[in-house]
Design an enzyme around this catalytic site. Structure first.
Site, PDB file in Angstrom:
ATOM      1  CB  SER A 142     -23.074  23.648  69.381  1.00 55.07           C
ATOM      2  OG  SER A 142     -22.817  23.276  67.823  1.00 55.07           O
ATOM      3  CE1 TYR A 167     -24.850  18.439  69.492  1.00 56.64           C
ATOM      4  CE2 TYR A 167     -24.288  20.104  67.743  1.00 56.64           C
ATOM      5  CZ  TYR A 167     -24.009  19.475  68.605  1.00 56.64           C
ATOM      6  OH  TYR A 167     -22.708  19.821  69.246  1.00 56.64           O
TER       7      TYR A 167
END
Length: 349
Positions: A142, A167
């Site tokens: 990501s 995350y």
């Protein structure tokens, strides 16, 4: 090739599955179908690829009625025994792991979910690859891994040791875990740092979906950091093209890599990381304007401060993707938003 594709009820996995199936690959699709967002949207994506919702049962294969080369199985990545048995039985040529617990803000309230799925689950994928001769593992990382980095555009050769959400930390951990397995066991691995993916069948927790829904319902939209945000919005078709090129080109070790001056984006092991982004940051207010234009309706804006875990701007340096794989995403934001709005008005409104 025979490929395990995880996350096929998800946004990117759904589109990638269709692309791989239509070119003739044999695909085993896997998803846990959790309730992070509306499961009906997930089931609808599966049904588009011929997977009958009524036949889905945990741990059992469902044959697609549309693609003879597609089977789907509902499994959790953290279900170690089931995942390792799947690898042992199916003997995949390649694996693309897109399944994960997504969302920066959700990780602030539900941290253990990220460890279960993104850390323990990813370890099970690595172990499956290790013991079953998998020729290439591509996996979703990501853009959030860049964290506090302020050097623009973000390059895979930059240090990314300062994430600001669990995350992001879990995705950075995936890259470290993959490198370890590439080095120890010679498994070619490629991490894919996606930049703000959008398009038809997108996630309802993302800004484009939330803004479109609110504008149509004459409700205010939350505009964080008082609108002073930039995002490298990347259209789904561009993401899929990038992933396919990565899957087809397993990495080799970089012979010029040295531990005296270590390059974070490559290794002496068969390991690579790529940014997949449009390489053209868009101001949040311009993004909202594109939605208003596509809908023919103005937004009611509720300006708010920057949220915890968010970064003010993202911008992908995709020069490695272009140099190594001959590809650079380039879909214009107004075209992509228009396509999303057309889909939303047809399927969701």
């Amino acid at each position: 090739m025979k490929l395990l594709l995880t996350g096929t009820a998800g946004f990117i996995g759904f589109h990638l599955a269709k692309r791989l199936l239509e070119r003739g690959d044999e695909v085993i699709g896997l998803d846990c179908i959790n309730d992070y967002y509306d499961i009906n949207l997930k089931y609808s994506r599966l049904e588009i690829t011929g997977i009958d919702r009524s036949k889905i049962e945990y741990g059992k294969f469902v044959q697609s009625t549309k693609y003879p080369n597609y089977r789907f199985i509902q499994l959790k990545l953290e279900d170690r025994e089931a995942i390792l048995n799947l690898f042992a039985q199916e003997k995949f040529d390649k694996v693309c792991n897109l399944a994960a617990q997504a969302g920066v803000r959700y990780s602030l309230q539900n941290p253990f979910t990220y460890i279960d799925s993104n850390i323990n689950g990813f370890l099970n994928i690595l172990e499956g690859c290790r013991y079953n001769g998998v020729k290439h593992l591509a996996y979703a990382s990501s853009s959030s891994v860049y964290g506090l980095n302020e050097t623009m555009p973000f390059s895979v050769h930059h240090n990314v040791d300062h994430p600001i959400s669990l995350y992001a930390a879990s995705k950075k951990s995936n890259e470290l875990m993959a490198h370890t397995y590439s080095y120890l066991y010679g498994i070619p691995t490629t991490g894919l740092r996606f930049f703000t993916v959008y398009g038809p069948w997108g996630r309802p927790d993302m800004a484009l979906f939330l803004f479109t829904k609110a504008i149509l319902e004459d409700k205010p939209i939350d505009v964080y950091n008082n609108g002073n945000m930039q995002r490298d919005f990347t259209y789904i078709d561009d993401i899929v093209e990038g992933i396919v090129r990565v899957i087809d080109n397993p990495p080799r070790g970089n012979p010029e890599w040295t531990g005296a001056n270590p390059d974070p984006g490559t290794s002496i092991a068969p390991y690579r990381v790529y940014n997949i982004g449009n390489s053209s940051p868009v101001r949040l207010m311009d993004f909202i304007e594109a939605i208003e234009e596509a809908l023919g309706q103005k937004a009611i804006k509720n300006f708010l401060p920057l949220q915890a875990g968010d970064v003010p701007a993202t911008w992908a340096d995709v020069s490695d993707l272009e140099k190594d794989l001959g590809y650079k995403p380039n879909t214009d934001i107004r075209f992509g938003v228009k396509r999303f709005v057309e889909w939303y008005l047809t399927f969701m409104y």
